[in-house]
Design an enzyme around this catalytic site. Structure first.
Site: not given
Length: 356
Positions: A72, A76, A82, A104, A205
């Site tokens: 994850r 993120h 980038g 976050n 996921h």
């Protein structure tokens, strides 16, 4: 259930040992951005990938949930400015960083510690030649592999960014779990991903958890009609209130194994997020979900290709950016205590990362 889960974890760890031995046999594939290469550290840090994988095997043996956290973290990072490690930077007196943006706030703190520990181990072996963004890209790949997912090579040579995005920019670029398929497709399309790539990346996921504030709106005051009734009743027990501290797994069939069961969940109306379940509801992506649910190899192939592509979003190369001595702080802000901290970290990397 507990015995079955333990057996699955032991099997995964045994398989990962075999994968480590054959790591160098994986064949590179896909286009590579200028400045990156499949063998970037072949001379300067030949043991790089082995160091990361061996250490993550130890980490995941203690807590397999950290694999989802690192994967994850990579998503993120790449979707905001980038893949240049900006999400790793802590906020400053000048303003909050990306870590303070709402999406976050639930990033696992241990993930940041694991990355700095890996950085210390790598810099001890090779000197400061490997960027934190490259370490994160490899850690995300190994999180997939060591959880049972596909092996794939990662083009390397990224440099670390010098600034983090604003909270508003971070919010604007990260897809929301409350989004319907149109919004998800538009978000991914802005980064040049088509529908198949979008659905494949959503398969991240397959592992991980979510918190009740994200789940509760689908349950109260009325249950989302696209949600299986039994699944909803079980979730109501986990998340009776919006501010509950409880968590639920993203994939109820194999929560700690990276496989295609996430798509089987969607076909059974057991997707945890609106953004997940609507991929099966929407006719533009329903067929893709079905194809991945019935053919795990197809999903693995498409996921690997999409991850290689994603890992090259907005990369900095050559003389751009820097190679951070501390993944959480820019070198320019770190000079006063840099030497002593690096020396301490190299001598005792486990303590530096908070593992005692």
């Amino acid at each position: 259930m507990a015995t079955s889960s333990s057996s699955s974890l032991v099997s995964l760890l045994l398989i990962s040992s075999l994968l480590l031995a054959s790591l160098s046999e994986a064949k590179p594939s896909g286009p590579v951005v200028s400045g990156l290469s499949w063998a970037f550290y072949q001379k300067s840090c030949p043991k790089l990938e082995s160091i990361i994988r061996k250490q993550l095997q130890k980490v995941f043996k203690k807590d397999i949930g950290q694999a989802a956290g690192l994967l994850r973290l990579h998503f993120h990072d790449c979707f905001v400015q980038g893949c240049e490690g900006s999400v790793l930077l802590e906020g400053s007196a000048g303003g909050p960083g990306e870590q303070q943006a709402i999406p976050n706030l639930t990033l696992r703190k241990e993930g940041f510690e694991i990355l700095n520990d890996l950085r210390a181990r790598i810099h001890k072996e090779c000197g400061r030649v490997v960027s934190c963004s490259d370490i994160l890209a490899l850690a995300a790949r190994d999180s997939v592999v060591l959880s049972g997912g596909p092996e794939y090579d990662v083009p390397l040579g990224r440099r670390d960014g010098l600034r983090f995005a604003t909270v508003d920019t971070t919010m604007a670029n990260l897809p929301s779990p409350f989004d319907k398929t149109t919004a998800i497709l538009n978000n991914f399309d802005s980064k040049n991903f088509d529908a198949k790539e979008t659905v494949a990346l959503s398969g991240g996921h397959s592992i991980g958890i979510s918190h009740c504030p994200v789940i509760h709106p689908r349950l109260f005051p009325t249950v989302d009609p696209t949600m299986d009734k039994t699944f909803a009743q079980n979730l109501k027990k986990i998340c009776p209130t919006a501010n509950s501290n409880n968590t639920a797994v993203l994939d109820i069939r194999s929560p700690n194994v990276f496989d295609n069961k996430y798509y089987v969940d969607l076909m059974n109306r057991q997707g945890l997020f609106t953004s997940d379940q609507d991929l099966y509801t929407d006719k533009r992506t329903r067929g893709i979900v079905t194809s991945f649910a019935v053919d795990q190899k197809l999903f693995f192939d498409e996921f690997a290709k999409a991850m290689i592509k994603m890992s090259q979003l907005g990369v900095l190369t050559g003389n751009q950016g820097e190679i951070r001595a501390n993944c959480s702080v820019r070198n320019a802000n770190n000079e006063n205590f840099l030497a002593s901290v690096v020396e301490e970290a190299v001598e005792e990397p486990g303590v530096w990362a908070g593992f005692k």
